[in-house]
Enzyme design. Structure first.
Site, PDB file in Angstrom:
ATOM      1  CD  GLN A  75      -2.861   1.430   2.197  1.00 50.16           C
ATOM      2  OE1 GLN A  75      -2.467   2.071   3.150  1.00 50.16           O
ATOM      3  NE2 GLN A  75      -4.085   0.918   2.125  1.00 50.16           N
ATOM      4  CB  CYS A 106      -4.601   8.106   5.484  1.00 49.84           C
ATOM      5  SG  CYS A 106      -3.858   8.746   7.022  1.00 49.84           S
ATOM      6  CE  LYS A 144      -9.016   1.299   4.553  1.00 48.83           C
ATOM      7  NZ  LYS A 144      -8.274   1.081   5.829  1.00 48.83           N
ATOM      8  CG  HIS A 174     -12.988   3.227   6.784  1.00 49.73           C
ATOM      9  ND1 HIS A 174     -12.537   2.255   7.638  1.00 49.73           N
ATOM     10  CD2 HIS A 174     -13.456   4.233   7.566  1.00 49.73           C
ATOM     11  CE1 HIS A 174     -12.714   2.649   8.889  1.00 49.73           C
ATOM     12  NE2 HIS A 174     -13.270   3.848   8.875  1.00 49.73           N
ATOM     13  CB  ALA A 228      -8.275  -2.314  10.929  1.00 46.04           C
ATOM     14  NE  ARG A 229      -9.649   1.775  14.801  1.00 47.67           N
ATOM     15  CZ  ARG A 229     -10.447   2.782  15.137  1.00 47.67           C
ATOM     16  NH1 ARG A 229     -10.095   3.637  16.083  1.00 47.67           N
ATOM     17  NH2 ARG A 229     -11.616   2.928  14.528  1.00 47.67           N
TER      18      ARG A 229
END
EC number: 1.3.1.-
Length: 336
Positions: A75, A106, A144, A174, A228-229
């Site tokens: 990425q 981001c 993304k 997302h 992810a998290r």
């Protein structure tokens, strides 16, 4: 798992649960760790195309990996198509990847103020050009993105259409807006609306903390889902989810004993220590304490003791010998 392996976005994968890019986390040892636990695909950290272009040593180190992490997706982030293409060219001279992906999601100011990350969603022409130039490398090209208000699904779908027209093979969506950053709740409905428009070409991302969260995205039409998290809260989240979906998963990954939990952290920390160094091994081990040590008497005391260690050898010593420590009093206090 029924129906797998399967080709998604031009890459053959074992299952649709994939490790997301996580800054400071998804280096080589961590990627191999989650492939071992069952993740169908892993990502590098978000890598600066400019950092590669100007031969930044630390940037190149983000690419380091090894056997056992494939398939791995690179990425990249950057503000213009030429930089992205040059970064990809340099990265591919160092290492091979299953696909090339551009981060357009981001939301952090240190990234967006330079025109990268989610700021690219305001510049669809440049974003599509990135897809076009990356196609020249002969690998699947991914992106993304985030949802775009107002009329989130419609605007996001329009942006995705521009990327697909530029040559994108797969896009993660997302479910938060750039303005939300990482606050609030991800809109699965908006992601699902986009996924229904592009069957098999959209992956879901956002708020996956339980096995049911992943299943929800898949049932709503996403071809894959990013972990992810959630894996920083529960190290066994991916194998637990795979089991829920009907896959055969080793029992020690789904209902791990205290010994199995200890062994896994020792293996992860030891791998990091040998490849990425002692300071990072300690940092990640401390961060993983809460994600691993659960469900047995004295677990909270062990987590606290681990948090106090000052080096990986000290942490390793604790993990190898914690059974000799009397946690009975602590366990009684926890039960009260």
């Amino acid at each position: 798992m029924p129906g797998w392996p399967r080709t998604v976005g031009g890459v053959e994968v074992e299952n649709p649960l994939w490790l997301a890019p996580l800054a400071g986390i998804t280096f080589g040892s961590f990627r191999r760790f989650h492939r071992m636990l069952g993740a169908g695909l892993v990502h590098t950290e978000m890598v600066s195309a400019l950092g590669l272009k100007y031969k930044g040593r630390k940037t190149k180190e983000l690419l380091h990996g090894g056997e056992g992490e494939e398939p791995c997706v690179l990425q990249l982030f950057g503000a213009n198509a030429e930089d992205i293409a040059r970064g990809a060219e340099i990265a591919l001279e160092i290492k091979s990847f299953a696909a090339l992906e551009v981060n357009m999601a981001c939301p952090m100011p240190k990234v967006t103020k330079k025109g990268s990350g989610s700021k690219l969603m305001e510049n669809p022409q440049e974003a599509a050009e990135m897809m076009r130039l990356l196609k020249a490398f002969g690998l699947p090209v991914w992106a993304k993105v985030r949802i775009m208000p107002p009329n989130a699904a419609e605007r996001t779908a329009d942006f995705c259409e521009r990327l697909f027209s530029g040559g994108a093979d797969f896009i993660f969506v997302h479910g938060r807006t750039p303005a939300q950053r990482y606050e609030g709740t991800a809109s699965r409905e908006a992601v699902a609306e986009v996924a229904r428009l592009y069957p098999g070409r959209i992956g879901g991302s956002g708020d996956c903390y339980r096995p049911e969260d992943f299943s929800c995205y898949l049932e709503m039409g996403c071809a894959a889902v990013l972990a992810a998290r959630g894996v920083l809260r529960d190290a066994f989240l991916v194998p637990r989810t795979l089991k829920l979906m009907g896959a055969e998963v080793p029992e020690e990954f789904c209902d791990p004993s205290p010994e199995a939990q200890t062994k896994i952290l020792l293996e992860l920390g030891g791998s990091i220590y040998n490849t990425e160094g002692g300071p990072l091994a300690l940092t990640i081990a401390r961060r993983m304490l809460g994600a691993l040590f659960k469900g047995f008497a004295g677990a909270s005391q062990l987590r606290r003791a681990g948090a106090m260690t000052k080096s990986w050898p000290e942490m390793e010593e604790l993990l190898r010998n914690w059974r000799k420590i009397d946690f009975s009093e602590a366990a009684q206090n926890e039960d009260m």
